[in-house]
Write an enzyme that holds these catalytic residues in place. Structure first.
Site, PDB file in Angstrom:
ATOM      1  N   HIS A   1       9.525  30.736  14.916  1.00  0.00           N
ATOM      2  CA  HIS A   1      10.415  31.635  15.664  1.00  0.00           C
ATOM      3  C   HIS A   1       9.638  32.310  16.797  1.00  0.00           C
ATOM      4  O   HIS A   1      10.093  32.352  17.944  1.00  0.00           O
ATOM      5  CB  HIS A   1      11.007  32.695  14.718  1.00  0.00           C
ATOM      6  CG  HIS A   1      11.763  33.783  15.413  1.00  0.00           C
ATOM      7  ND1 HIS A   1      13.138  33.856  15.423  1.00  0.00           N
ATOM      8  CD2 HIS A   1      11.331  34.832  16.165  1.00  0.00           C
ATOM      9  CE1 HIS A   1      13.508  34.906  16.143  1.00  0.00           C
ATOM     10  NE2 HIS A   1      12.432  35.519  16.596  1.00  0.00           N
ATOM     11  N   GLU A   2       8.459  32.854  16.464  1.00  0.00           N
ATOM     12  CA  GLU A   2       7.673  33.567  17.480  1.00  0.00           C
ATOM     13  C   GLU A   2       7.228  32.617  18.597  1.00  0.00           C
ATOM     14  O   GLU A   2       7.288  32.951  19.781  1.00  0.00           O
ATOM     15  CB  GLU A   2       6.463  34.254  16.840  1.00  0.00           C
ATOM     16  CG  GLU A   2       6.826  35.350  15.846  1.00  0.00           C
ATOM     17  CD  GLU A   2       7.782  36.389  16.408  1.00  0.00           C
ATOM     18  OE1 GLU A   2       7.764  36.653  17.621  1.00  0.00           O
ATOM     19  OE2 GLU A   2       8.586  36.930  15.627  1.00  0.00           O
TER      20      GLU A   2
ATOM     21  N   HIS B   1       9.713  31.780  21.306  1.00  0.00           N
ATOM     22  CA  HIS B   1       9.879  32.736  22.402  1.00  0.00           C
ATOM     23  C   HIS B   1       9.051  32.306  23.611  1.00  0.00           C
ATOM     24  O   HIS B   1       9.445  32.542  24.762  1.00  0.00           O
ATOM     25  CB  HIS B   1       9.485  34.146  21.968  1.00  0.00           C
ATOM     26  CG  HIS B   1      10.566  34.837  21.196  1.00  0.00           C
ATOM     27  ND1 HIS B   1      11.800  35.116  21.737  1.00  0.00           N
ATOM     28  CD2 HIS B   1      10.620  35.267  19.918  1.00  0.00           C
ATOM     29  CE1 HIS B   1      12.554  35.709  20.831  1.00  0.00           C
ATOM     30  NE2 HIS B   1      11.864  35.816  19.707  1.00  0.00           N
TER      31      HIS B   1
ATOM     32  N   GLU C   1      17.055  35.212  21.006  1.00  0.00           N
ATOM     33  CA  GLU C   1      16.650  35.296  19.598  1.00  0.00           C
ATOM     34  C   GLU C   1      17.187  34.122  18.783  1.00  0.00           C
ATOM     35  O   GLU C   1      16.515  33.602  17.888  1.00  0.00           O
ATOM     36  CB  GLU C   1      17.131  36.615  18.980  1.00  0.00           C
ATOM     37  CG  GLU C   1      16.309  37.822  19.373  1.00  0.00           C
ATOM     38  CD  GLU C   1      14.841  37.700  18.961  1.00  0.00           C
ATOM     39  OE1 GLU C   1      14.467  36.752  18.251  1.00  0.00           O
ATOM     40  OE2 GLU C   1      14.047  38.546  19.380  1.00  0.00           O
TER      41      GLU C   1
ATOM     42  N   HIS D   1      18.796  40.655  17.902  1.00  0.00           N
ATOM     43  CA  HIS D   1      18.854  40.044  16.574  1.00  0.00           C
ATOM     44  C   HIS D   1      20.190  40.302  15.860  1.00  0.00           C
ATOM     45  O   HIS D   1      20.589  39.537  14.999  1.00  0.00           O
ATOM     46  CB  HIS D   1      17.743  40.596  15.682  1.00  0.00           C
ATOM     47  CG  HIS D   1      16.444  39.875  15.821  1.00  0.00           C
ATOM     48  ND1 HIS D   1      16.308  38.549  15.499  1.00  0.00           N
ATOM     49  CD2 HIS D   1      15.220  40.295  16.195  1.00  0.00           C
ATOM     50  CE1 HIS D   1      15.039  38.197  15.690  1.00  0.00           C
ATOM     51  NE2 HIS D   1      14.360  39.225  16.119  1.00  0.00           N
TER      52      HIS D   1
HETATM   53 ZN   LIG Z   1      12.352  36.903  18.077  1.00  0.00          ZN
END
Ligand SMILES: [Zn+2]
Length: 336
Positions: free
Chosen positions: A161-162, A165, A185, A257
């Site tokens: 997930h990170e 980005h 997100e 989020h």
């Molecule tokens: Zn995120």
């Protein structure tokens, strides 16, 4: 504008008040909330970075650094994380590499920027820090409070997930506000989940479709909090982060989020309806949408749905059911 924190401020806020959360952990969540203001504006500064030089490296490197429980990044380099006795360093290395190899094998993308971006991952950020972040140039992971979150590198989908980005930063450049922020997100959850599915050869039917299940601690599990977010059921009781899953529940004042469940759920519904490996179908569609010319920094849900439907037609011209299942999914979440 705010930098992404893998665990959203909404979740941190309720966890630091909830009586089921031990006081040591409540303190850790309260401290993590203080980072929200500190990073105000940083994401926006990085969002507008100029395009990278091409072909800087043909083989992206992954480095792991140790912050030694300070808040200084990147920290001190760990020379051989693959042989390190610290499991955190090994997890950060192996899950980061998995994501980078996934991007290469499935999308022929050379690292996050498609120019061999050297990926830096810092572990042991701050003390008992129950969160992780992408700061525009690297990822960093805390050790977790220990009871709600075991360790923030324990979950490959959360690490993915990170990193995603970074992918968004170098492609769609979506702003971190409004519907574009929610899409930002959501894209991270979808690519984090797909990299996990790819590693395990999970089909849409066998995939878990949650984020962070491998990092949930004992107190979380006792309370039946089994994941951080769920693409399958964004409102699940077993999920720490309850998200909107239909456009009528979109909250214009919410954090990105809080609203990303809408497009997360659309992706899940389409993938489930079609079956097979999600990265071979809608993964390609989403990647095409992110790297195409139609997307812009303030893309709305409706615009994104239209772009993905165009991509589905372009990529699968003789398999119209790919587009039809996607259309059904965007309709089911009320976007079109
Ligand atoms: Zn995120």
């Amino acid at each position: 504008m705010c930098i992404c924190q893998g665990v959203s401020p909404s979740v941190l806020s309720w966890l630091c008040e909830d009586p089921r959360v031990p006081s040591h952990s409540q303190q850790a969540f309260r401290s993590a909330l203080a980072f929200v203001d500190r990073w105000q504006g940083l994401r926006e500064a990085y969002r507008t970075l100029p395009p990278p030089e091409r072909s800087l490296s043909t083989q992206p490197d992954v480095f792991v650094f140790d912050c030694h429980n300070t808040e200084s990044v990147p920290g001190k380099i760990i020379p051989t994380p693959e042989n390190c006795t610290d499991p955190t360093a090994f997890e950060a290395l192996s899950y980061t590499r998995n994501f980078i190899v996934f991007m290469d094998k499935i999308f022929a993308r050379n690292s996050l920027d498609d120019a061999g971006f050297t990926v830096i991952s810092s572990v042991h950020y701050s003390r008992s820090y129950p969160n992780a972040f992408w700061n525009g140039s690297q990822t960093a992971f805390g050790d977790g409070d220990g009871l709600i979150f075991k360790g923030m590198t324990n979950a490959d989908d959360f690490v993915g997930h990170e990193l995603a980005h970074g992918l968004t930063q170098y492609t769609a450049k979506l702003k971190y506000e409004g519907e574009a922020g929610a899409l930002n997100e959501s894209i991270s959850d979808i690519f984090g989940s797909m990299a996990r599915q790819w590693k395990r050869r999970w089909t849409a039917e066998t995939a878990d479709w949650v984020i962070g299940s491998d990092m949930m601690g004992t107190v979380a599990i006792q309370n039946n909090w089994l994941c951080l977010r769920s693409l399958k059921d964004p409102m699940a009781i077993s999920s720490l982060s309850k998200q909107a899953m239909h456009y009528r529940d979109y909250n214009p004042d919410g954090w990105p989020h809080d609203n990303s469940g809408i497009s997360n759920h659309a992706f899940f519904l389409a993938a489930q309806a079609l079956g097979g490996y999600s990265w071979e179908s809608y993964g390609r569609v989403w990647y095409g949408a992110m790297t195409g010319t139609e997307i812009h920094p303030l893309t709305t849900f409706k615009e994104f749905a239209s772009i993905t439907l165009d991509e589905a037609r372009r990529l699968f011209p003789s398999a119209r059911h790919v587009e039809q299942h996607l259309k059904g999914a965007w309709q089911a979440v009320g976007v079109i």
